[in-house]
Design a protein around this motif. Structure first.
Motif, PDB file in Angstrom:
ATOM      1  N   ALA A  94      -2.255  -3.824  -0.181  1.00 40.41           N
ATOM      2  CA  ALA A  94      -2.910  -3.743  -1.481  1.00 40.41           C
ATOM      3  C   ALA A  94      -2.385  -4.957  -2.316  1.00 40.41           C
ATOM      4  O   ALA A  94      -2.882  -5.623  -3.177  1.00 40.41           O
ATOM      5  N   ASP A  95      -1.145  -5.259  -2.180  1.00 42.24           N
ATOM      6  CA  ASP A  95      -0.261  -6.418  -2.755  1.00 42.24           C
ATOM      7  C   ASP A  95      -0.551  -7.692  -1.862  1.00 42.24           C
ATOM      8  O   ASP A  95      -0.034  -7.739  -0.903  1.00 42.24           O
ATOM      9  N   PRO A  96      -1.301  -8.590  -2.435  1.00 46.57           N
ATOM     10  CA  PRO A  96      -1.393 -10.146  -1.713  1.00 46.57           C
ATOM     11  C   PRO A  96      -0.082 -10.612  -1.369  1.00 46.57           C
ATOM     12  O   PRO A  96       0.067 -11.460  -0.558  1.00 46.57           O
ATOM     13  N   LYS A  97       0.951  -9.981  -2.068  1.00 47.59           N
ATOM     14  CA  LYS A  97       2.298 -10.820  -1.933  1.00 47.59           C
ATOM     15  C   LYS A  97       3.117 -10.141  -0.656  1.00 47.59           C
ATOM     16  O   LYS A  97       3.750 -10.698   0.046  1.00 47.59           O
ATOM     17  N   ALA A  98       2.438  -8.972  -0.192  1.00 45.45           N
ATOM     18  CA  ALA A  98       3.153  -8.238   0.717  1.00 45.45           C
ATOM     19  C   ALA A  98       2.639  -8.895   2.025  1.00 45.45           C
ATOM     20  O   ALA A  98       2.071  -9.895   2.077  1.00 45.45           O
TER      21      ALA A  98
END
Length: 275
Positions: A94-98
């Motif tokens: 869900a988090d593009p940084k992950a």
């Protein structure tokens, strides 16, 4: 003469009569396999190293460890769900940084390659309850699960339980010598999550290794004692890093960092093993 005969009979009765060919009973860990439990790309590793590496991407790996002890098989962490192997584009966060995770090999196939059936594994332990570590717990519905009580009772999304309620479990409150011989010790290392734990394994030839779980994510964070911004407690994270460092010194152990691809690429993967 009678006294000598009496002593011999006593030794025989209590089972301590020496024998020239007798060997001491073997115990402890026989083998440790490193299993590929996921590979991925982190979009921005500054979420693991606040104030550093802004916008920098990094390849991640996800390891599981299969341990053959004289008393039976133990699996440490279960990785990304095997179902992800059928997803051509992997599992996007869900988090593009992950991390976007892929599953090149299923856990089930890797166990089969070393002649182990899921039902052969009598015990599993997980470092913590993030999805990349518990994705295949229910492949082993009868295996005893070792997890910290604080982790087990930590509410999940919408207060959902983190494991199937009927799964057999041993809730720990601190360190645990799993087999009672000092060869495999669960270390309570909270901080990343409330009940995070790591594992000390003593191998007869390789020596001692500490499997970090997510107490640290990559070597640069270890070297600089950085606590990820999403961790439950920075103070506990740093205290747990120190506990691990003290364990490394005491046991002359190697540090195996779960998600560090550069390190993992230099290690032997299953079906090869460490003994």
């Amino acid at each position: 003469m009678k006294k000598a005969i009496g002593l011999a009979m006593l030794f025989f009765a209590v089972g301590v009569l020496p024998h020239a060919d007798a060997e001491p009973a073997k115990s402890g860990v026989e083998k440790l396999y490193i299993l590929n439990c996921g590979e991925g790309v982190a979009g921005d590793i500054s979420r693991w190293s606040p104030g550093v590496n802004e916008g920098k991407s990094m390849d991640f790996v996800d390891n599981c460890y299969l341990i053959k002890h004289t008393q039976g098989w133990l699996l440490w962490d279960t990785g990304i769900p095997d179902a992800v192997a059928a997803m051509p584009d992997g599992l996007a966060p869900a988090d593009p940084k992950a991390v976007t995770w892929r599953r090149p090999k299923t856990l089930a196939v890797q166990l089969d390659q070393v002649g182990v059936k899921p039902s052969d594994i009598k015990a599993i332990a997980v470092s913590h309850t993030h999805p990349d570590h518990i994705g295949n717990v229910e492949l082993f519905p009868a295996a005893m699960l070792y997890v910290q009580k604080a982790e087990y009772e930590w509410p999940g999304a919408n207060n959902a339980p983190r494991f199937e309620p009927e799964h057999p479990v041993t809730k720990l409150e601190g360190d645990r010598d799993v087999f009672g011989d000092g060869s495999v010790t669960i270390l309570s290392t909270p901080g990343h999550t409330p009940g995070h734990q790591s594992l000390l394994v003593k191998l007869p030839k390789t020596g001692a290794v500490v499997l970090t779980g997510d107490a640290v994510h990559f070597k640069d964070n270890w070297d600089n004692r950085r606590a990820p911004s999403m961790n439950a407690s920075k103070e506990q994270t740093l205290a747990s890093m120190q506990k691990i460092a003290d364990t490394l010194t005491k046991e002359k152990a190697q540090l195996w960092i779960n998600h560090d691809k550069a390190q993992r690429d230099g290690l032997k993967l299953s079906p090869d093993f460490y003994d």
